[in-house]
Design an enzyme around this catalytic site. Structure first.
Site, PDB file in Angstrom:
ATOM      1  CG  HIS A   1      -9.731 106.208 -30.327  1.00 48.66           C
ATOM      2  ND1 HIS A   1      -9.265 104.915 -30.320  1.00 48.66           N
ATOM      3  CD2 HIS A   1     -10.834 106.198 -31.119  1.00 48.66           C
ATOM      4  CE1 HIS A   1     -10.052 104.163 -31.071  1.00 48.66           C
ATOM      5  NE2 HIS A   1     -11.005 104.916 -31.572  1.00 48.66           N
TER       6      HIS A   1
ATOM      7  CE1 TYR B   1      -3.226 103.288 -28.453  1.00 49.89           C
ATOM      8  CE2 TYR B   1      -2.821 100.924 -28.429  1.00 49.89           C
ATOM      9  CZ  TYR B   1      -3.362 102.045 -29.031  1.00 49.89           C
ATOM     10  OH  TYR B   1      -4.056 101.911 -30.206  1.00 49.89           O
TER      11      TYR B   1
END
Length: 188
Positions: free
Chosen positions: A70, A135
Site C-alpha cells: 500500500h 504505523y
C-alpha cells in the site's frame, strides 16, 4: 551489568527517501528501553518527519500473514513492536528517480523504516507468534485516500517471500490485496 547505550543510526536505501533506522536503545539489568520516536533525534540525523503524527496504528498479524503493498499519500514511520517481519517497499511515485525500485529486509524490534508518501509498504509476519507492526501516519487515513495498491503476488516484482503464500487462504492474504493490480498495470 552496566548500562549500555546504542545510538540511533540511519541508512539510505535503493529507494529515494526510504530510510532504515536503528533506534536508540538503553539496556541494563531490567531490560531495554528503545526510543521509537524523538523529533530532535530524527532531525539531527536528517530524516524528514511530519510536524506531527496524525494517526498511529498497531496491528497484530499471524505468522505467514501478508499486509500490503500500500502506497498511501502520507509519510509513514513503521516498526515492529514484537515478533519479526519481512518488509517490502516499492517506489510507486511517478517521476521519482527510483520509480519501480524494490527494497526488502528483515524487521525486528529496534528497526524502523521511514516510508515517504507514495512508496508502497508491505510485510509478512515471520515470528513464531506473529508480529505486532506499528504505523505512524503523517495524515489521517480516510476512505478513498489518494494512493496506490499493488498485489504482493506480482511476479514482475520477484519478491522472495520467506513463507509461501496461498492466495486463497484469508489467514495469509486479504481478498482486496490479492485482487490489487500488478505494478505494470499502473504504469501503462
Amino acid at each position: 551489568m552496566s548500562t549500555e547505550v546504542v545510538p540511533m543510526t540511519v541508512e539510505t536505501t535503493a529507494i529515494d527517501g526510504l530510510t532504515r533506522i536503528t533506534t536508540k536503545a538503553v539496556t541494563d539489568e531490567r531490560g531495554t528501553v528503545r526510543e521509537f520516536f524523538r523529533t530532535s533525534g530524527f532531525a539531527d540525523l536528517g530524516v524528514p518527519v511530519p510536524e506531527r503524527w496524525a494517526q498511529v496504528n498497531l496491528t497484530w498479524t499471524r505468522r505467514g500473514g501478508v499486509r500490503g503493498l500500500h502506497g498511501e499519500a502520507a509519510d509513514k514511520l513503521i516498526g515492529v513492536a514484537s515478533g519479526s517481519a519481512f518488509g517490502v517497499w516499492l517506489d510507486a511515485r511517478p517521476g521519482s528517480p527510483t520509480f519501480g525500485a524494490v527494497v526488502t529486509g528483515s524487521l525486528t524490534a529496534g528497526t524502523q523504516m521511514f516510508v515517504p508518501a507514495g512508496v508502497c509498504n508491505g510485510f509478512q509476519a515471520t515470528g513464531d507468534d506473529g508480529c505486532e507492526y506499528l504505523y505512524c501516519f503523517g495524515r489521517e487515513w480516510t476512505p478513498g485516500m489518494a494512493g496506490v495498491a499493488v498485489t504482493p503476488l506480482d511476479p514482475g516484482l520477484a519478491i522472495a517471500w520467506p513463507i509461501p503464500i496461498d492466495a486463497s487462504d484469508p489467514t495469509q492474504l486479504s481478498a482486496k490485496d490479492a485482487a490489487a493490480p500488478e505494478f505494470g498495470e499502473l504504469t501503462r
